[in-house]
Design an enzyme around this catalytic site. Structure first.
Site, PDB file in Angstrom:
ATOM      1  N   HIS A 368     -12.475   1.187  15.082  1.00  0.00           N
ATOM      2  CA  HIS A 368     -11.848   0.505  13.870  1.00  0.00           C
ATOM      3  C   HIS A 368     -10.367   0.551  13.786  1.00  0.00           C
ATOM      4  O   HIS A 368      -9.856  -0.151  13.058  1.00  0.00           O
ATOM      5  CB  HIS A 368     -12.334   0.898  12.587  1.00  0.00           C
ATOM      6  CG  HIS A 368     -13.807  -0.084  12.604  1.00  0.00           C
ATOM      7  ND1 HIS A 368     -13.925  -1.244  12.053  1.00  0.00           N
ATOM      8  CD2 HIS A 368     -15.173   0.487  12.808  1.00  0.00           C
ATOM      9  CE1 HIS A 368     -15.322  -1.748  12.047  1.00  0.00           C
ATOM     10  NE2 HIS A 368     -15.831  -0.687  12.430  1.00  0.00           N
ATOM     11  N   LYS A 559      -5.258  -5.070  -0.742  1.00  0.00           N
ATOM     12  CA  LYS A 559      -5.775  -4.097   0.439  1.00  0.00           C
ATOM     13  C   LYS A 559      -5.431  -2.738   0.174  1.00  0.00           C
ATOM     14  O   LYS A 559      -4.595  -2.238  -0.697  1.00  0.00           O
ATOM     15  CB  LYS A 559      -5.449  -4.522   1.639  1.00  0.00           C
ATOM     16  CG  LYS A 559      -3.751  -4.678   2.078  1.00  0.00           C
ATOM     17  CD  LYS A 559      -3.574  -5.360   3.288  1.00  0.00           C
ATOM     18  CE  LYS A 559      -3.914  -6.707   3.298  1.00  0.00           C
ATOM     19  NZ  LYS A 559      -5.058  -7.153   4.395  1.00  0.00           N
ATOM     20  N   ARG A 560      -5.939  -1.628   0.789  1.00  0.00           N
ATOM     21  CA  ARG A 560      -5.704  -0.325   1.019  1.00  0.00           C
ATOM     22  C   ARG A 560      -4.218  -0.043   0.912  1.00  0.00           C
ATOM     23  O   ARG A 560      -3.665  -0.853   1.799  1.00  0.00           O
ATOM     24  CB  ARG A 560      -6.582   0.336   2.163  1.00  0.00           C
ATOM     25  CG  ARG A 560      -6.311   2.011   1.966  1.00  0.00           C
ATOM     26  CD  ARG A 560      -7.558   2.569   2.890  1.00  0.00           C
ATOM     27  NE  ARG A 560      -7.279   2.013   4.233  1.00  0.00           N
ATOM     28  CZ  ARG A 560      -6.663   2.463   5.400  1.00  0.00           C
ATOM     29  NH1 ARG A 560      -5.955   3.308   5.229  1.00  0.00           N
ATOM     30  NH2 ARG A 560      -6.828   1.610   6.493  1.00  0.00           N
ATOM     31  N   LYS A 565       0.480  -1.555   6.379  1.00  0.00           N
ATOM     32  CA  LYS A 565      -0.029  -2.702   5.957  1.00  0.00           C
ATOM     33  C   LYS A 565       1.151  -3.312   5.105  1.00  0.00           C
ATOM     34  O   LYS A 565       1.232  -4.572   4.558  1.00  0.00           O
ATOM     35  CB  LYS A 565      -1.050  -2.526   4.748  1.00  0.00           C
ATOM     36  CG  LYS A 565      -2.604  -2.044   5.681  1.00  0.00           C
ATOM     37  CD  LYS A 565      -3.815  -1.850   4.628  1.00  0.00           C
ATOM     38  CE  LYS A 565      -4.602  -1.464   5.274  1.00  0.00           C
ATOM     39  NZ  LYS A 565      -5.359  -2.428   6.326  1.00  0.00           N
ATOM     40  N   THR A 667     -10.516  -8.154   7.151  1.00  0.00           N
ATOM     41  CA  THR A 667     -11.519  -8.912   6.638  1.00  0.00           C
ATOM     42  C   THR A 667     -10.892  -9.612   5.579  1.00  0.00           C
ATOM     43  O   THR A 667     -11.381 -10.668   5.108  1.00  0.00           O
ATOM     44  CB  THR A 667     -12.773  -8.490   6.494  1.00  0.00           C
ATOM     45  OG1 THR A 667     -12.796  -7.123   5.691  1.00  0.00           O
ATOM     46  CG2 THR A 667     -13.555  -7.909   7.842  1.00  0.00           C
ATOM     47  N   LYS A 671     -11.902 -13.538   3.836  1.00  0.00           N
ATOM     48  CA  LYS A 671     -12.406 -13.658   2.399  1.00  0.00           C
ATOM     49  C   LYS A 671     -11.397 -14.520   1.563  1.00  0.00           C
ATOM     50  O   LYS A 671     -11.766 -15.725   1.140  1.00  0.00           O
ATOM     51  CB  LYS A 671     -12.618 -12.424   1.525  1.00  0.00           C
ATOM     52  CG  LYS A 671     -13.370 -11.358   2.277  1.00  0.00           C
ATOM     53  CD  LYS A 671     -13.449  -9.939   1.717  1.00  0.00           C
ATOM     54  CE  LYS A 671     -14.427  -9.042   2.625  1.00  0.00           C
ATOM     55  NZ  LYS A 671     -13.939  -7.663   2.410  1.00  0.00           N
TER      56      LYS A 671
END
Length: 849
Positions: A368, A559-560, A565, A667, A671
């Site tokens: 992952h 998100k985290r 990111k 993901t 969504k």
């Protein structure tokens, strides 16, 4: 004859789905399970009574599913994951059982609002980020597709943490999700396994054959808790089995009698710490060791249970892979490889060759991550002290593997060093991703780009040596949770246009494409979005005190919190927009609300400092009267599944701006896109395939590609200072931070961020992509100002994202990797219970103990 006296007449109120049966069962549980009367009843009691009523209707299907799987000797998928981000279960189960409408009516007739009861449930504290949510989506799809499966995980007493914001800084508090119990789980006292640590290993001989005996020092008991997993359009109910650590002895009676009360319970506390917290802080040696022990405890319990279940068939162990498929969800369960070898050799008496054939035939590994620091490595001294037998097994796996490599590449010692399961310097460590790769039949990435980068970069040597092992299966999400449940208004709109087959076949959303040119359809969709935004405005006001306008563009980054990111790039762009407005208040800018939600790992200093920067920028901008509603910055605390379900349907723009080549899949992009948000993003993870599906003209792509970034890294010629010096807007934004404009009472607090961007080499290429990101955001605004164009793109996005269903992903796993077939449970022909039959069920000899 009355029903009470007729033994052949038995109304099963706990199974029937009609309104009257639900009302009866609800009242029954209030009185007999919760001991409530009309004077003592509370909303919490109503929630539990309803949940118990729903669970009653699940149980018969659950029992029947287990029995049919056993009767048919079905091959099982065992999904091993350290995380399951399930969210709330009540609404999800009502939707899957297709009884939400009748439940709502039954409760209305009893003077109760179903929506209010939904809010009483707390999110299960079993996961943190995308890894756990993917596992939850896969469980939903496995059941919906009637695939025989069982999830294994840990029953954490506390979740990752409850996030509280104090003076703009993240503060962690215990997430006491089990404080009032968990109505869905069933404690399995008969399913307890001993897990050992420490001690020594002795070599012994029997009939001229050597074997090893592990004499452990400490023992912990793993106790099973089962959670039913329902599916949509299927009467199967699969199981998520979670392990809780218990001491082998409650306390030392001798020490207690001698007055040492604390020491008497020390071993109990140490044992039960193993499942206290999801991901204990590993910034300390003790934290690392706890996480290591946690992972071994998990896989040992799971594998002992899997072997017990297999033995029921009374088949030779050589047929184990024909009945068992074990999926390792990331590197966390990698210790399953040496543990399965230990059980097969030391406990079952198999030879090394047979044990290795079985292990490598039934295990598969999903990678992952592309981040080197996330490819776990455990110190060899941990194994020496805690798992000495496993270290022997790992050394032997490595020896045999490197022999094969040496035969293929004679004299290439550098390759042997690179491919060894043991990293020799600077500290001797076991490379867990390599162990999982060598010990598995398949290794899969989770997006097309990720699969290619695994083969070309992260696992290049292994791909060259073992090419047939590598594949990719793009992640997906369950439409039941993320559309049918999270956005019932949009779901109803879709079904009114194309029917409801999309719920179980998401590709059918393609039939929406003609509505992209339908003005009325676009107006209806815009109204649904506006209604969600109004509700989110209320939540924002309640959570933060800030008022925002629903007519603004809702720009969502949830998100985290991790540097790759690039929430930081988003903030720098916000500062650039703020500077533009300050320099020219009359600039024509459509009002925009930037919405963040994220948790940072407790020991991740830079991520927590970025959260502080977001709040500091928000405080200045939201309080500036000259800016008004043109620009607002919101950070919603304690991000989790339920908060995501409130934010996602209201989003206009989805921020997917990770550094290219660093996000495995993602993901959240799926969504948000499925709920009508357009995507701004880099060519990273699943964004690449999303662009292929929706069309380049319907997504906002910017930034360097993974190839360009790799070239910069290889040639070492990226210079962020040059960008700072040559781009006035970027320079002004960074200088504003440096001047303490956002931290007047905390001078220099953001210096580490600035240092990392400039002198630190900007490792995540924030400044490299910032100008192009800002330019792409201008294109976003131009499109948003044209509602007909915008909603045309929204409809085309929804219509073309059917590929990203977890149903499709799970079917790919079942065909490519697991080789399992559906086993459908049908309750249609299930005998109607009489009271006599009901009692006889528990007087006959149990078919499958």
């Amino acid at each position: 004859m009355s029903k009470e006296k007729n033994p052949n007449c038995f109304v099963d109120y706990h199974k029937n789905m009609d309104v009257d049966s639900i009302k009866y069962c609800f009242a029954h549980h209030l009185k007999y399970s919760l001991v409530k009367d009309r004077f003592s009843i509370t909303d919490w009691a109503r929630y539990r009574a309803l949940a118990l009523s729903v669970r009653d209707r699940i149980i018969e299907r659950w029992i029947e599913t287990k029995q049919i799987y056993k009767d048919k000797e079905a091959k099982m998928v065992y999904y091993l994951s350290m995380e399951y981000l399930l969210g709330r279960s009540l609404k999800n189960n009502l939707i899957n059982l297709e009884m939400e409408k009748n439940c709502a009516q039954a409760l209305r007739e009893l003077g109760t609002d179903l929506e209010e009861l939904y809010d009483m449930e707390v999110d299960a504290g079993l996961g943190n980020g995308g890894l756990g949510r993917l596992a939850a989506c896969f469980l939903d799809s496995l059941t919906s597709l009637s695939l025989p499966a069982m999830g294994y995980g840990l029953r954490y007493d506390y979740g990752i943490f409850r996030q509280r914001i104090e003076n703009g800084e993240q503060k962690e508090e215990p997430d006491e999700w089990l404080r009032f119990g968990n109505v869905w789980e069933v404690e399995r006292l008969e399913r307890a396994y001993h897990v050992h640590f420490g001690g020594k290993v002795e070599k012994r001989f029997y009939q001229h054959q050597s074997y090893y005996v592990w004499f452990p020092q400490n023992t912990v008991v793993g106790l099973a808790y089962d959670w039913p997993i329902t599916g949509y359009g299927s009467q199967n109910v699969n199981t998520l089995r979670l392990w809780s650590a218990k001491a082998s002895e409650e306390f030392d009676f001798d020490e207690f009698n001698q007055g040492d009360y604390v020491e008497a319970v020390t071993k109990k506390i140490q044992a039960e710490n193993l499942t206290k917290v999801l991901y204990p802080d590993d910034s300390t040696s003790s934290g690392k060791e706890l996480r290591f022990k946690q992972q071994y405890f998990f896989v040992s319990c799971a594998l002992q249970d899997i072997l017990r279940r297999f033995k029921f068939f009374q088949l030779p162990l050589e047929q184990f892979p024909q009945k068992v498929a074990i999926q390792l969800n990331d590197t966390h369960p990698s210790l399953a490889i040496p543990e399965l070898m230990r059980l097969l050799i030391d406990k079952e008496g198999l030879s090394w060759q047979k044990a290795w054939q079985i292990t490598t035939a039934c295990c598969a590994y999903t990678n992952h991550t592309l981040l080197p620091e996330a490819l776990e490595k455990w110190p060899v001294d941990f194994f020496e002290r805690l798992l000495p037998r496993h270290l022997q097994i790992i050394y032997e796996i490595n020896r045999r593997f490197l022999e094969e490599v040496a035969w293929r590449y004679p004299g290439d010692n550098e390759r042997l060093r690179r491919m060894s399961l043991i990293e020799e310097t600077p500290r001797k460590q076991v490379r867990m991703a390599y162990l999982a790769t060598v010990g598995s039949a398949y290794v899969n990435g989770v997006a097309k780009l990720h699969g290619e980068l695994l083969k070309r970069q992260v696992m290049a040597d292994y791909y060259e040596f073992l090419p047939s092992k590598f594949t990719y299966i793009t992640n997906g999400i369950t439409p039941r949770r993320w559309l049918l449940s999270a956005n019932p208004e949009l779901s109803t709109w879709i079904s009114s246009k194309i029917g409801d087959s999309w719920i179980t076949n998401l590709e059918d959303l393609r039939h929406l494409e003609p509505y992209a040119s339908d003005s009325q359809a676009k107006e209806e969709l815009a109204q649904i979005k506006l209604d969600h935004k109004k509700r989110l405005c209320q939540l924002i006001k309640s959570a933060t005190g800030y008022s925002v306008e629903p007519s603004a563009l809702f720009d969502v980054h949830i998100k985290r919190l991790h540097e790759y990111k690039r929430q930081l790039m988003n903030v720098l762009h916000i500062i650039m927009l703020y500077n533009r407005l300050k320099q020219n208040p009359s600039v024509d800018m459509h009002p925009r609300v930037f919405i963040f939600a994220a948790k940072a790992a407790p020991g991740y200093f830079m991520a927590k400092r970025i959260i502080k920067l977001i709040h500091s920028v928000a405080k200045v901008i939201n309080g500036d009267p000259f800016i008004g509603n043109k620009l607002k910055v919101i950070f919603l605390p304690n991000y989790g599944v339920s908060l995501a379900e409130a934010i996602i349907p209201a989003a206009d723009l989805s921020e997917q701006i990770s550094t290219a080549g660093m996000e495995a899949s993602g993901t959240g992009n799926m969504k948000l896109g499925l709920n009508g948000a357009l995507t701004i993003g880099t060519l990273d993870g699943a964004n690449v395939e999303m662009m292929e599906e929706v069309g380049e003209e319907n997504i906002f792509i910017f930034g360097l590609t993974s190839e360009q970034i790799q070239r910069y890294k290889k040639e070492k010629n990226y210079n962020p200072l040059e960008i700072y010096q040559n781009h006035p807007e970027i320079q002004q934004a960074l200088d504003l931070i440096r001047s303490n404009f956002f931290s007047l009472s905390e001078h220099g607090i953001f210096s580490p961020i600035l240092h990392n961007l400039l002198e630190g080499g900007d490792p995540y290429f924030v400044l490299a992509d910032l100008a192009d990101y800002a330019k792409c955001q201008e294109k976003v605004e131009q499109n948003y100002r044209q509602p007909k164009l915008w909603y045309k793109k929204v409809i085309l996005n929804i219509a073309r994202l059917g590929k990203f269903s977890s149903d499709r992903a799970v079917l790919e796993y079942s065909k490519k990797i697991w080789k399992v077939q559906p086993v459908r449970v049908s309750m249609v022909h299930k005998r109607t219970h009489t009271s006599r039959h009901f009692i006889q069920d528990f007087t006959q000899q149990e078919r499958n103990p």
